[in-house]
Structure formats: C-alpha cells, structure tokens
Design a protein around this motif. Structure first.
Motif, PDB file in Angstrom:
ATOM      1  N   GLU A  52       3.862  -7.469   8.179  1.00  0.00           N
ATOM      2  CA  GLU A  52       1.672  -7.733   7.530  1.00  0.00           C
ATOM      3  C   GLU A  52       2.027  -6.377   6.352  1.00  0.00           C
ATOM      4  OE1 GLU A  52      -0.687  -7.449  10.537  1.00  0.00           O
ATOM      5  OE2 GLU A  52       0.536  -9.478  11.784  1.00  0.00           O
ATOM      6  N   ASP A  53       2.638  -5.888   6.483  1.00  0.00           N
ATOM      7  CA  ASP A  53       2.249  -4.553   5.550  1.00  0.00           C
ATOM      8  C   ASP A  53       2.840  -4.140   4.185  1.00  0.00           C
ATOM      9  OD1 ASP A  53       3.731  -3.790   6.634  1.00  0.00           O
ATOM     10  OD2 ASP A  53       3.551  -0.705   7.051  1.00  0.00           O
ATOM     11  N   ALA A  54       3.585  -5.280   4.157  1.00  0.00           N
ATOM     12  CA  ALA A  54       4.324  -5.678   2.879  1.00  0.00           C
ATOM     13  C   ALA A  54       4.256  -5.140   1.747  1.00  0.00           C
ATOM     14  CB  ALA A  54       5.247  -6.240   3.542  1.00  0.00           C
ATOM     15  N   GLU A  55       3.964  -4.800   1.022  1.00  0.00           N
ATOM     16  CA  GLU A  55       3.586  -4.546  -0.303  1.00  0.00           C
ATOM     17  C   GLU A  55       5.116  -4.020  -1.088  1.00  0.00           C
ATOM     18  OE1 GLU A  55       0.200  -1.461  -0.754  1.00  0.00           O
ATOM     19  OE2 GLU A  55      -0.866  -3.141   0.528  1.00  0.00           O
ATOM     20  N   LEU A  56       4.599  -4.678  -2.522  1.00  0.00           N
ATOM     21  CA  LEU A  56       5.761  -4.425  -3.921  1.00  0.00           C
ATOM     22  C   LEU A  56       5.355  -3.946  -5.235  1.00  0.00           C
ATOM     23  CD1 LEU A  56       9.288  -4.261  -4.423  1.00  0.00           C
ATOM     24  CD2 LEU A  56       8.688  -6.903  -4.708  1.00  0.00           C
ATOM     25  N   ALA A  57       5.594  -3.607  -6.196  1.00  0.00           N
ATOM     26  CA  ALA A  57       4.633  -2.913  -7.121  1.00  0.00           C
ATOM     27  C   ALA A  57       5.268  -4.550  -7.966  1.00  0.00           C
ATOM     28  CB  ALA A  57       5.288  -1.451  -7.375  1.00  0.00           C
ATOM     29  N   GLY A  58       4.254  -4.446  -8.590  1.00  0.00           N
ATOM     30  CA  GLY A  58       4.575  -5.375 -10.297  1.00  0.00           C
ATOM     31  C   GLY A  58       3.590  -6.479 -10.498  1.00  0.00           C
ATOM     32  N   CYS A  59       3.997  -7.812 -10.988  1.00  0.00           N
ATOM     33  CA  CYS A  59       3.077  -9.020 -11.426  1.00  0.00           C
ATOM     34  C   CYS A  59       3.157  -9.629 -10.559  1.00  0.00           C
ATOM     35  CB  CYS A  59       3.346  -9.000 -12.648  1.00  0.00           C
ATOM     36  SG  CYS A  59       2.297 -10.484 -13.046  1.00  0.00           S
ATOM     37  N   ALA A  60       2.115 -10.039  -9.635  1.00  0.00           N
ATOM     38  CA  ALA A  60       1.856 -10.576  -9.119  1.00  0.00           C
ATOM     39  C   ALA A  60       2.369 -12.655  -9.036  1.00  0.00           C
ATOM     40  CB  ALA A  60       0.131 -10.536  -8.230  1.00  0.00           C
ATOM     41  N   HIS A  61       2.249 -12.477 -10.491  1.00  0.00           N
ATOM     42  CA  HIS A  61       2.403 -13.841 -11.347  1.00  0.00           C
ATOM     43  C   HIS A  61       4.236 -13.973 -11.524  1.00  0.00           C
ATOM     44  CE1 HIS A  61       2.700 -17.896 -13.366  1.00  0.00           C
ATOM     45  NE2 HIS A  61       3.011 -16.493 -14.266  1.00  0.00           N
TER      46      HIS A  61
END
Length: 362
Positions: free
Chosen positions: A313-322
C-alpha cells in the motif's frame, strides 16, 4: 653504537675509576679518590652536554658539523649528526615529490582545489583561478563556501553525498557551465575538481534539438506516404491488378508504419529529455496499478484473463506519473494481448527494493 665501542667506553671508565681508587688508597682514603674521579667525569659530561645544546641550536639555522669530542659524547655527536643527514635527505626527497605533484597538477586544465577539514582553502592550481576566480594569497585560508556562494554548491558541499557530480553556472560568467566533483581524503579533507563542460552541454543541446527537429520533419512526409499507400492498396484490390503489385504495396506500407513508429519513439525520447522531472517527487503506485488492472480486464474481453496484482500500500517510486503509467500499462496490455485463452503468463515489475507482479492466466 657498536658492541666494540661500548666495550671500549666501559673499559676506559673502569680504568679511570681504578686509577682514582688506587690513588685514594695510597693517600689513605680510597673512596675519596674514586669520588674525585667521578666528579671530574660528571663535570666533563656537563660541559659536553652544553656543547651539544649549542650545536643543536646552531644546526637549526645552518648545517654545521658536530664538534669534536671523545668517548661516549663523541659517539652521541656523531649519531645525532647521522640522523640529521638522513632526515635531511628524506625531507628533500619528499619536497621533490610534492613539487612534482604540484607542478603536474598546476598544468591540468581542470581546476584542483584542496580544502582542509575546517572547509578552508589550502591550495589550488592555476586553472582554479581561471575557472573560479580564486586569488593568491588573499583567498588562502578562506572558507570555500564564502567564495563559491551558489546555494546548490553549498548544499552539495555540506550534505557530503558526492556520488554524482554537480553542474552549476560558473561564478565568473553565467554563460559557462562547470562540473564539480568532490573526493574526501585523510581526516575530513576534501579535494574539489572542477571542469568546464560548456562545450559538452552545447553539443548535448544541439543533439537534442536535432533529434526533435528531424522527428517533426519526418512525421509529415511519412504520414503522406502512408496515406497514399493505403489508397493505392485499395485501388489494387478494386481493379484486380497483378498480385505482385499488392505484395509490393503491403511491404511498403509495413516499412512506412515501421518508420512512423521509429519517429514516434524519437519524439517520445525528445519529450523525456526536455521534461524537467523532480527526482524527489514520489508517485503512489497502488492506485495507478489498480486502474491499469481494470483497463486490462476490459481489454481482455471474452478471453476472461485472470489478473492478479501484488503491491504494498505504501509503495512509491520517484519519477513522472504519466510515463510510469505508460510503461506499466504497456507491459500488462502486451501480456493480455499475447496470452492465448487457456494459457498462462507472468509479468513482474521490479523497482528499487520492491517488486510488483501481474499474473495473467485463465
């Protein structure tokens, strides 16, 4: 001091002590004669000690040979003199090595700056004066952050994360770009290497502009060619022309579509290079992947593929969402398109220390 010299000195001391003892015994007091001999030896030793001190004080300013002496003190003078000669040779050798290093470093086109553990300037070469504007001896001992005041450099210098170089405008001219690399050595000392990357950045900008311009210029004629090919292919079928014409037209259309795909890839690359993405911006993956799963179920249609999503649930990734959504959806949609009914497929996405799996099957 050799064992022979030690034996010689001890034998002389015993000889003089024996003579003093005998003379005292002849005069009726053997211990008085021995005491007088020892007292004379002590006075002589004190005199030689003062001569040693005078010679050491004089040797600080000029290289003088030791005074002449005999016995134990002569060996002491000679031993200290030999040590001085050895240390002098080692010091001259070290000074020669340091001079060579400084000379070779001074000849570099890249700026080299030495900063001590208190962040003060110790030494820099000529290129540092040309690229950074340092001046001798006015800037000697000054904090480096007082001379390079760009906030990006100050943060980079103080944070201590030097894995990647820093690119900032030159403090002398904003039109020039410099690249800063910092290496920590010794006990908190730092070596700063600065190079002019203006020409490289200009070439990189020219390359990006060339790719973007060529991509835009090729897209229009390829679209026209593809449109006319479709018309010709329809005409071939309507007028019952020889099959070789239809085969040729189809091959030409395939290559035209391939060229259009390459141009589209170049345009996408150009957009990605031109986009300014904040590396610190985090994209929440779970909502995005849920939406992709729903779209893939709709794409599956009658095949009724079973799609399983595993994502913290807390997974995040740096970058552009599109761009992240485009990359993930391409993987999942391709798995749906090319997994036949009754077949099974596994698609796993890994980023950093987390992994996300998409299982396709019936």
């Amino acid at each position: 001091m050799t064992s022979i010299t030690k034996s010689y000195i001890l034998s002389r001391m015993l000889l003089f002590s024996s003579i003093g003892f005998c003379l005292g015994w002849l005069l009726g007091n053997a211990f008085l004669g021995l005491s007088l001999v020892l007292a004379a030896y002590c006075l002589w030793s004190v005199k030689e000690l003062f001569r040693l001190l005078d010679w050491l004080n004089a040797a600080k300013d000029r290289n003088e040979e030791p005074p002449e002496s005999k016995g134990l003190w002569g060996e002491i003078f000679d031993g200290i003199y030999r040590l001085q000669k050895h240390h002098g040779r080692a010091r001259r050798k070290l000074s020669t090595v340091i001079d060579r290093i400084q000379s070779s470093t001074a000849a570099l086109k890249d700026a080299v700056v030495m900063v001590d553990r208190h962040n003060n300037l110790e030494w820099w070469n000529i290129a540092a004066e040309e690229l950074l504007g340092f001046k001798k001896p006015d800037d000697q001992g000054q904090p480096v952050t007082n001379l390079l005041r760009d906030p990006r450099f100050v943060d980079y210098f103080e944070q201590g994360r030097y894995q990647k170089p820093l690119q900032i405008p030159s403090p002398l001219n904003d039109e020039y770009q410099i690249e800063v690399n910092i290496t920590v050595y010794g006990r908190g000392n730092r070596m700063i290497i600065v190079r002019d990357v203006t020409r490289l950045m200009q070439l990189e900008t020219m390359r990006k502009d060339f790719v973007a311009n060529v991509s835009h210029e090729l897209r229009t004629p390829l679209t026209v060619i593809s449109g006319y090919l479709e018309t010709l292919i329809d005409g071939v079928h309507d007028h019952d022309l020889p099959p070789i014409w239809g085969k040729a037209m189809n091959r030409m259309q395939e290559q035209s579509l391939r060229m259009q795909g390459l141009v589209q890839d170049l345009l996408t690359l150009s957009k990605l290079e031109a986009a300014e993405i904040d590396e610190n911006s985090a994209v929440s993956l779970l909502p995005m992947l849920h939406a992709i799963v729903e779209d893939s179920k709709a794409l599956s249609g009658e095949s009724q593929h079973k799609i399983h999503l595993e994502c913290p649930e807390d997974a995040e990734l740096a970058g552009c969402a599109h761009e992240l959504r485009s990359a993930f959806s391409n993987l999942v949609f391709n798995a749906v398109r090319y997994t036949p009914a009754g077949g099974k497929d596994l698609c796993t996405l890994v980023a950093g220390r987390r992994s996300w799996s998409f299982n396709g099957g019936r």
